[in-house]
Design an enzyme around this catalytic site. Structure first.
Site, PDB file in Angstrom:
ATOM      1  NE  ARG A 206       3.113  -2.027   2.530  1.00 34.02           N
ATOM      2  CZ  ARG A 206       2.586  -2.594   1.447  1.00 34.02           C
ATOM      3  NH1 ARG A 206       3.303  -3.453   0.755  1.00 34.02           N
ATOM      4  NH2 ARG A 206       1.351  -2.328   1.097  1.00 34.02           N
TER       5      ARG A 206
ATOM      6  CD  GLN B  12      -1.684   0.475  10.347  1.00 31.06           C
ATOM      7  OE1 GLN B  12      -2.786   0.989  10.515  1.00 31.06           O
ATOM      8  NE2 GLN B  12      -1.390  -0.717  10.822  1.00 31.06           N
TER       9      GLN B  12
ATOM     10  CG  ASP C 230       1.648   1.690   3.248  1.00 24.83           C
ATOM     11  OD1 ASP C 230       2.324   1.810   2.199  1.00 24.83           O
ATOM     12  OD2 ASP C 230       1.293   0.580   3.689  1.00 24.83           O
TER      13      ASP C 230
ATOM     14  CB  SER D 188      -1.343   0.637   1.638  1.00 26.27           C
ATOM     15  OG  SER D 188      -0.555  -0.430   2.121  1.00 26.27           O
TER      16      SER D 188
ATOM     17  CE1 TYR E  81       6.445  -4.742   0.553  1.00 22.08           C
ATOM     18  CE2 TYR E  81       7.747  -4.975   2.548  1.00 22.08           C
ATOM     19  CZ  TYR E  81       7.157  -4.183   1.583  1.00 22.08           C
ATOM     20  OH  TYR E  81       7.298  -2.824   1.663  1.00 22.08           O
TER      21      TYR E  81
END
Length: 375
Positions: free
Chosen positions: A118, A124, A127, A130, A231
């Site tokens: 990530r 991105q 992802d 997300s 995270y």
């Protein structure tokens, strides 16, 4: 290459891995696409919409397909349908998946989208965690609001003043931030907490109040290191005690609590104990977004609404993105398409490159082997 889009078989899964938008892009890239009959109906993507962009509707999308795109990884009998050297792109829940050996034994190359690095800027737009968490954060507030028997905003009426709802969001990742924004738009007072001190500015920028927990220098360093990976981290004993005291007070006074904390490959951390729930007002609502991986809230049950003795509702709603399946499918399908593009060179030849940092991170089975390293 023939790319197959099967119907999702997991109960309650309404999403689909490709939409007419992304199917058109795949076909324009030189692929043929087969869609299992009715695969997108639950997400409001009907068969004719796929046919209009050039896809073929079939009774079994596994037949003849060299690549399979799914939301949830194939299971059981579905795995048996995969031909050797097939590539599967899906969410595998890899650390909990007990069938990876079966994929390997059939010489299937399996890409688990949850393992995307990530912190890579070029990743991105792939992802899925997300994109789906964003929708889950939004819908979680609406689900809680539907169960809450009072109003969110403050109202001044001839019959008296209606006080605004007080909401606590625990976990300020993508889902938590969207939950804060949604709750504020509905007029609630919002407080939030997270293991990452850097989240404070994000919370306050959305109009929320930050629930601050004192940290030692060592814990600040651990939090900073974890933030680089996108995270959370495992705090020390003193931090846990301090956080519990602050959380206990905030949750006890809250009308609605939404918990969003997840740990990759591990059970969800327990954030709210039964003794704290017992202090909440009758009519209060808790929504546990982590209920599928053990739950952040003591007493939550997957797929159930638990009513406590003191009149608190604990909502264990699984797979929240599936409740907004049209938009969730659209975002997921774009993420998948963006990843699939990386598997082909400029001449449109399929190239599996284990030296590529994205492919290497996602590839969990290949060449009859399970590549995933479990902790």
């Amino acid at each position: 290459m023939q790319i197959g889009i099967p119907t999702e078989t997991v109960v309650g899964e309404n999403r689909v891995a490709a939409t007419p938008e992304t199917v058109k892009k795949l076909i324009n890239a030189g692929h043929s696409v087969v869609i299992q009959r009715g695969a997108g109906v639950k997400a409001a993507y009907i068969d004719s919409a796929y046919e209009q962009v050039g896809a073929k509707i079939t009774d079994d999308a596994y037949v003849g397909s060299q690549m399979i795109l799914k939301v949830r990884a194939p299971k059981g009998a579905e795995i048996q349908k995969l031909e050797p050297n097939t590539t599967v792109v899906a969410m595998f829940d890899p650390y909990r998946n007990t069938e990876l050996d079966q994929f390997a034994s059939q010489n299937v190359s399996a890409f688990a989208l949850e393992l995307l690095p990530r912190t890579l800027s070029r990743a991105q737009n792939m992802d899925v965690l997300s994109s789906q968490a964003n929708l889950a954060g939004y819908k979680s507030v609406l689900l809680a609001a539907a169960e809450y028997q009072r109003m969110f905003p403050m109202l001044m009426t001839a019959a008296g003043t209606v006080k605004p709802a007080r909401i606590v969001i625990m976990g300020v990742g993508v889902a938590g931030l969207q939950a804060i924004a949604t709750a504020k738009r509905l007029g609630a007072i919002v407080e939030a907490t997270d293991l990452r001190p850097t989240a404070k500015d994000q919370v306050e920028s959305l109009g929320g109040k930050w629930l601050d927990v004192p940290m030692s220098d060592e814990e600040k360093q651990k939090a900073a290191d974890a933030a680089k990976n996108g995270y959370g981290w495992m705090p020390g004993e003193q931090y846990i005690k301090d956080q519990a005291a602050i959380v206990d007070k905030a949750v006890s006074n809250a009308d609605i609590v939404i918990t969003t904390a997840l740990l990759p490959g591990r059970d969800a951390p327990r954030l709210i104990r039964a003794e704290t729930v017992a202090k909440m007002k009758p009519g209060s609502v808790i929504l546990d977004m982590a209920v599928e991986t053990g739950g952040n809230v003591e007493g939550s049950k997957e797929g159930e609404t638990v009513m406590t003795e003191n009149g608190v509702k604990i909502l264990g709603v699984p797979n929240i993105p599936s409740t907004v399946s049209t938009e969730a499918s659209a975002l997921y399908a774009r993420n998948v398409f963006n990843f699939v593009e990386t598997l082909f060179d400029k001449d449109k030849n399929f190239v599996l490159n284990q030296e590529d940092e994205i492919q290497k991170a996602l590839l969990v089975t290949h060449g009859s082997q399970v590549l995933l390293k479990r902790a």
